[in-house]
Every structure is written in structure tokens, then in C-alpha cells.
Design an enzyme around this catalytic site. Sequence first.
Site, PDB file in Angstrom:
ATOM      1  N   SER A  35       0.733  -1.283   0.063  1.00 26.43           N
ATOM      2  CA  SER A  35      -0.488  -0.074  -0.178  1.00 26.43           C
ATOM      3  C   SER A  35       0.864   1.432  -0.209  1.00 26.43           C
ATOM      4  CB  SER A  35      -0.865  -0.148   0.816  1.00 26.43           C
ATOM      5  OG  SER A  35      -0.162  -0.347   2.205  1.00 26.43           O
ATOM      6  N   LEU A  71       7.128  -9.767   8.581  1.00 23.91           N
ATOM      7  CA  LEU A  71       5.939  -9.521   9.378  1.00 23.91           C
ATOM      8  C   LEU A  71       4.538  -9.798   8.348  1.00 23.91           C
ATOM      9  CD1 LEU A  71       5.569  -7.020  11.582  1.00 23.91           C
ATOM     10  CD2 LEU A  71       6.504  -9.131  12.093  1.00 23.91           C
ATOM     11  N   SER A  75      -1.645 -12.886   6.023  1.00 25.76           N
ATOM     12  CA  SER A  75      -1.869 -12.997   7.554  1.00 25.76           C
ATOM     13  C   SER A  75      -2.923 -13.892   8.385  1.00 25.76           C
ATOM     14  CB  SER A  75      -2.261 -11.799   8.145  1.00 25.76           C
ATOM     15  OG  SER A  75      -3.044 -11.354   7.731  1.00 25.76           O
ATOM     16  N   TYR A 136      -2.280 -21.577   6.171  1.00 24.69           N
ATOM     17  CA  TYR A 136      -1.145 -20.808   7.001  1.00 24.69           C
ATOM     18  C   TYR A 136      -0.230 -21.624   7.788  1.00 24.69           C
ATOM     19  CZ  TYR A 136      -0.272 -16.573   9.715  1.00 24.69           C
ATOM     20  OH  TYR A 136       0.333 -15.575  10.693  1.00 24.69           O
TER      21      TYR A 136
END
Length: 277
Positions: A35, A71, A75, A136
Site C-alpha cells: 500500500s 511480518l 496473515s 497458513y
Amino acid sequence: MPDKTIVMTGAAGGVAGMLRPLLRERYKLVLSDRSAAPDDLAPQEEWREADLTDPDAMAALMAGADGLLHLGGQSVEADWPTVHAANIEGLYNAYAAARDAGVPRIVFASSNHAIGFYPRTRRIGVDEAVRPDGFYGVSKAFGEALGSLFADKFGVRVMSIRIGNIAARPADHRRLSIWQHPEDLAQLITIGLEHPDVHHAIVYGASHNERSWWDNSAAYALGYAPQHRAEDHVDFAMAEQAKLQPDPVGDRFQGGGFCSDGFAGDLDRSLSARLTR
């Protein structure tokens, strides 16, 4: 001004937002996500828009860095193509770019979902086999394995943190066992970025949780000393728990709802299985 530059991927995420004010006191932060830059950048922060799936963008991002705090990626649970693109290919791109740029340290945000199918009756350390509770979780187990490879084969110092839940306070009964205050996570990240004895360390991202299912002695051996206690918030957590519907599968396993999502296995067999590496 800080003299070490740390690249933080996934910098638009919620965990990054809690960590930035804590880490920029110690490091210059190169923040990256897909972004545009937020409007609250501090003088010690620089924003670079980049996509993990673009190797050239990752190479440019890592130039001149002293460490990588990864990170970024998908997610939460998703279909395999989505997880694979961000958390398998994207993770490799970030690691390879860091290695090629001579970045000496990587801290990887792994997850409790890499071991989510352990029953809540089991206390585990970091030597038991992984038991991911979804795609995940599989990607986080892969990230730990990739970190081990990069440490052994390429000499990069890597810490993989199996993060529980990062918040100001634990929000339900399960999170009394897995919660970590942002300040304690920042302390653990700093250890990963600076401790001289780190080769490839797997540790748990948890505060002082008396109900913990995890033996975090690997983190304590590196000097980790959490400053926050889950039991200080037990009344709030249990009041919030009372608002939730029972989950016959998820309530039995450490991974919670990730385990019950799409579950079609043998519950008794999964609960009784004892796995080792």
C-alpha cells in the site's frame, strides 16, 4: 539517530502498527507493504512500497539493511494459491534478497498455528514436530525450515518467533495462554536482531502467561524477560469468553478456530496422537 537500519515488511498491518513506535526508538525503520505510505511516518521511518512476489522489488528493499523483520504475507487462513504466493514464494524472495544483500539478521514472524493441532492438555517446547492447523500454519512451518536452511547454509542469523496473539490484553480464555503484549514482542525482536548467540532460534511469542501451553525456555536462555502478565487481565478475558459460542473442535486444540475450520478428521485420534520430530 539510530545507527542500524531494519527493513520491516508487512508494515501496514496491525502488529506492525503496534511495534513501530517501540522499535523506531532503537532502529531506523525501512517500512514496506503493498500500500501507499501512511500519514504518520516519524523521522526515523522511511516507506517503500513493494510486493513480496516481486524479486526485484525485494532486492532493492534490502540494499544497505542491517536486519530484516519479516511480518509480511498472508496473515490468516486462505486457499492454497493465496497462501503459497505470499507466504512461500514471497517469503523465499525476501530471504534470498536479504542473503544476497549481505543482511546478517532475519527475524521471522512465525505463528502458533504452526503447532495448532496440539491439544490444550499438552505443554510443548520447540523440539516437538510441527502440527499446523491449516495452509497458513503450513506456510509458517515452511518459514521456520527456510530460516534453518539460511542459517546453516548461508550464515544468516535467524530467529523464528511463534507469535501467539499480540494485543494490549488477552481477549478470551484461549488467549490467556498465548497472549503477548507488544512491548514483550519488541523485546524478543531486539534479541533476534542483536544477540550474539543466535544461529537459528525458534521461540514462542508469549508474555508471562501462567496458563501457557508452551515451554519458552529457548527464549529465556537468550535473555528474554517478559514484563506483562496475562493473569492481570483474567476478568476481562473470561467476560469476553462468555460471549462466544462453544466450538467442539477448536476448544480442544491450541489453534482454536483454525482447527475447526473445515475439520473432517478423527477428533479422538488427533487428540491422542503424540508426535515427535
